[in-house]
Design an enzyme around this catalytic site. Structure first.
Site, PDB file in Angstrom:
ATOM      1  CE  LYS A   1      43.176  39.907  54.877  1.00  0.00           C
ATOM      2  NZ  LYS A   1      44.173  40.450  55.790  1.00  0.00           N
TER       3      LYS A   1
ATOM      4  CD  GLU B   1      36.690  38.118  50.821  1.00  0.00           C
ATOM      5  OE1 GLU B   1      36.890  39.205  50.256  1.00  0.00           O
ATOM      6  OE2 GLU B   1      37.567  37.237  50.917  1.00  0.00           O
TER       7      GLU B   1
ATOM      8  CG  ASN C   1      40.558  30.301  58.008  1.00  0.00           C
ATOM      9  OD1 ASN C   1      40.142  29.752  56.994  1.00  0.00           O
ATOM     10  ND2 ASN C   1      39.750  30.751  58.958  1.00  0.00           N
TER      11      ASN C   1
ATOM     12  CD  GLU D   1      47.788  34.585  50.955  1.00  0.00           C
ATOM     13  OE1 GLU D   1      46.619  34.607  51.394  1.00  0.00           O
ATOM     14  OE2 GLU D   1      48.777  34.314  51.660  1.00  0.00           O
TER      15      GLU D   1
ATOM     16  CD  GLU E   1      45.501  37.839  52.913  1.00  0.00           C
ATOM     17  OE1 GLU E   1      44.978  38.752  53.589  1.00  0.00           O
ATOM     18  OE2 GLU E   1      45.987  36.824  53.416  1.00  0.00           O
TER      19      GLU E   1
ATOM     20  CG  ASN F   1      50.093  38.122  52.784  1.00  0.00           C
ATOM     21  OD1 ASN F   1      49.337  38.736  53.531  1.00  0.00           O
ATOM     22  ND2 ASN F   1      49.891  36.858  52.444  1.00  0.00           N
TER      23      ASN F   1
ATOM     24  CG  PHE G   1      42.668  19.124  62.482  1.00  0.00           C
ATOM     25  CD1 PHE G   1      42.976  17.844  62.049  1.00  0.00           C
ATOM     26  CD2 PHE G   1      41.360  19.572  62.356  1.00  0.00           C
ATOM     27  CE1 PHE G   1      42.010  17.026  61.494  1.00  0.00           C
ATOM     28  CE2 PHE G   1      40.378  18.771  61.807  1.00  0.00           C
ATOM     29  CZ  PHE G   1      40.700  17.488  61.374  1.00  0.00           C
TER      30      PHE G   1
END
Length: 695
Positions: free
Chosen positions: A170, A254, A289, A329, A342, A344, A402
């Site tokens: 990354k 970040e 996430n 993304e 990023e 993938n 969740f």
């Protein structure tokens, strides 16, 4: 067919004359254009006939579960033999049964099996596989694995090691994105050494910040920090998760963009400098996430923004000479400003929605590109046909954060494939085990429609008809999400779940009133008791088809159904509206468990007399949970921070439990002295197991 065979004969002669496969492909296209000007409808058939003999004879899938099954299906279509690898606990897995060959590569822990490069390389040599498809996760973005394959002359179905290194890291990918004039998020362009440096960098950037694994993905090794304390804690957990999941504990920090959308662009590139963007996927519905619901296209993007995002994604792919399918993304704010997140360098979990709206088989395209063929399409050829929605069906309890993992054996399993335009990508079957060792995904449920409303209606029906027994699952959450007014209107962000369910997900709340006392039946639901009158409607009565009038609180409903309580699915018509109810269980005391509109309800249906007598039954006293700590999920104990006699404060970390590669901090519910510790690092615990007692 005749034209195709003539073309193959002509181009086979060309191949015999010494041309390579790429030249033969161009010969095929050129020949067909001359035979059928302006039409390439037969080209797919022609190339399948020819290139099934010219790609690979045998391909190994370095993965498990649904993605391994997905790759095997395309290989069968292309006439390629397949080799599956598996751990000892996966010996009877579906992907093992589907493959032409299967070899065990080690015990259950991923580090000793699906991440065991030495064992996998040995299987490749033993089976003489010519190529390897890594799927997603595991070794799919491991440059060392790709390098070792290349050294052995085995084709890696994915980009080369340079692109994996550049985009898989990354930190490096962000620098390359800047140089390629791709919009990027403000942050620290380097590796964070320790927690103290993390705090210093976070203060310079300004809170909130995102701490994430440099080599990571899938939400693992990722934490949001709003202050110094959360930064230190986030650094610790993220580095541990990164090391466990990817074998690389490097982190970056970040700026965290609050309340964004997560929208990604699918790219496809070959080894000849050609690259396409295959439109976007909306992936904003997430928990921890990790994506839960995806769709294509996005309700938010206009054609101008879509093109700008696509062009930047292609520019980045070309900058690193990318070849294969990949995903760029972006985070998109409310003003449609977008920022690179990023890339993938692998097939994404949610790739089926792109396949639905474009008509492309991305696995097939990856295999062709890896063999050296140029892309068969131009950017103008890429359509958006209809709408596709994907729900990730997990073995999780959605009522706990969740979705905390659930384990068990699938005692009954029935996919809703009878519903029109439904696709289910799964790697399990009735009798399969969901274990603590791997991701808890049961399947990816995809529906397609000519528009979004149609795709969502089909998803509702598919979820209602999906039979899963033996493990707790998240269908109730998925169904509530797709019918929520905000989701239906497209008003979503990555904060959708915590905003819509600030107190946690509770399931569908039925609207009913109590305070009735003169009916024939009494239904106990949650904390309420609901008197219900049921009467036969009409003079005719059939043992199968039953029409009844049900009265609750003065509201009368006509209910018709072919009742058969031996079946898991009950089709019921209520005042003309068809509904599907799943009967999960029922015992002699009248306790019944059903699934309705996605949510599981536990009821007790009693006669009026039995209901009156039930109030004299003693109730089990509720356990005082403030003095004990039980595991909320099955998993492995990573660390224990206390010992008997220690004083702990409310909210203090007691131990850490790892489940499905995610680490969870268990905290004290009150201030007190530790009375007993019932676990140690390395222990495997089940849901509800006692961990620590306080005095």
């Amino acid at each position: 067919h005749d034209l195709a065979m003539m073309g193959i004969k002509a181009c086979t002669n060309s191949a015999r004359a010494g041309r390579d496969h790429v030249e033969v492909l161009m010969c095929l296209r050129s020949w067909e254009e001359k035979q059928i000007p302006g039409k390439l409808a037969s080209f797919e058939y022609l190339s399948l006939l020819f290139f099934s003999l010219q790609t690979f004879e045998k391909l190994l899938i370095a993965n498990r579960g649904e993605i391994a099954c997905r790759v095997i299906k395309t290989c069968k279509k292309m006439g390629i033999k397949t080799v599956a690898i598996h751990s000892d606990v996966d010996a009877n897995a579906v992907h093992v049964k589907m493959a032409d060959e299967a070899v065990c590569v080690g015990p259950a822990p991923t580090s000793k099996s699906y991440l065991n490069m030495d064992a996998i390389m040995e299987v490749i040599k033993k089976t003489r596989a010519q190529a390897v498809h890594p799927g997603y996760g595991f070794l799919s973005e491991n440059k060392e694995f790709a390098r070792r394959l290349a050294a052995e002359g085995v084709t890696f179905i994915g980009p080369d090691t340079h692109a994996i290194q550049a985009m898989g890291d990354k930190i490096e990918s962000k620098l390359l994105a800047k140089n390629a004039k791709v919009n990027t998020i403000p942050g620290f362009d380097g590796v964070v050494k320790d927690a103290d440096e993390a705090v210093r960098i976070a203060r310079e950037i300004g809170y909130p910040v995102m701490i994430k694994a440099s080599a990571g993905g899938g939400g693992k090794g990722m934490r949001i920090a709003w202050d110094d304390e959360e930064t230190r804690e986030g650094f610790r957990f993220s580095s541990q998760e990164a090391a466990s999941s990817f074998g690389d504990d490097r982190l970056l920090i970040e700026k965290f963009i609050d309340n964004p959308r997560h929208i990604e662009i699918q790219v496809l590139a070959d080894k000849h400098g050609n690259a396409l963007w295959l439109n976007e996927r909306e992936c904003s519905i997430q928990r921890r996430n990790q994506k839960v619901v995806e769709e294509a296209p996005s309700t938010f993007l206009d054609s101008e923004t879509r093109r700008a995002m696509g062009e930047q994604a292609v520019a980045l792919a070309k900058a690193v000479k990318y070849s294969s399918a990949g995903t760029v993304e972006f985070l998109v704010d409310s003003s449609k400003n977008f920022y690179f997140l990023e890339m993938n360098t692998r097939l994404q979990v949610e790739h089926p929605v792109t396949e639905c709206i474009t008509g492309l088989d991305l696995v097939q395209e990856m295999i062709r590109v890896a063999k050296g063929y140029p892309l068969r399409h131009k950017q103008a050829d890429i359509p958006i046909n209809g709408w596709a929605v994907e729900c990730r069906v997990y073995a999780e309890d959605p009522y706990k954060s969740f979705g905390l993992p659930s384990i068990g054996k699938l005692s009954q399993y029935q996919e809703p494939l009878h519903v029109p335009s439904v696709r289910v990508d799964s790697g399990i079957e009735q009798g399969s085990d969901i274990s603590i060792y791997y991701d808890p995904m049961i399947s990816k449920l995809i529906t397609y429609g000519s528009n979004r409303a149609e795709a969502l209606r089909r998803m509702e029906e598919a979820l209602d008809n999906y039979v899963i027994r033996g493990v707790t699952h998240n269908i109730s959450l998925l169904r509530e999400v797709i019918i929520h007014p905000r989701f239906v209107q497209g008003d979503i962000s990555t904060k959708f779940l915590p905003e819509v369910y600030p107190d946690g997900f509770k399931g569908l709340i039925p609207i009913a009133k109590s305070k009735r006392n003169s009916w024939e039946l009494s239904v106990h639901l949650g904390d309420g008791i609901y008197p219900v009158a049921v009467s036969k409607d009409g003079s005719s009565f059939s043992p199968c088809l039953v029409s009844q009038q049900v009265e609750v609180d003065g509201m009368k409903l006509n209910v018709t159904s072919e009742w058969n309580l031996a079946l898991p699915l009950l089709s019921v018509t209520i005042d003309g509206t068809q509904r599907t109810v799943q009967r999960l269980s029922r015992d002699a005391s009248g306790k019944t468990s059903i699934q309705f509109l996605g949510t599981v309800y536990k009821l007790q249906v009693l006669t009026k007399a039995a209901a009156e007598l039930s109030k004299y039954m003693p109730e089990k006293a509720a356990e005082d949970t403030s003095s004990i700590l039980r595991s909320p999920m099955p998993g492995a104990v990573v660390a224990v921070s206390v010992k008997p006699g220690d004083m702990v404060s409310e909210g203090q970390e007691i131990c850490v439990i790892e489940a499905m590669k995610m680490q969870n901090s268990m905290i004290a519910a009150k201030t007190g002295k530790v009375k007993a510790v019932h676990c140690k690092a390395g222990d495997t615990v089940g849901e509800g197991d006692l961990l620590v007692e306080l005095e």
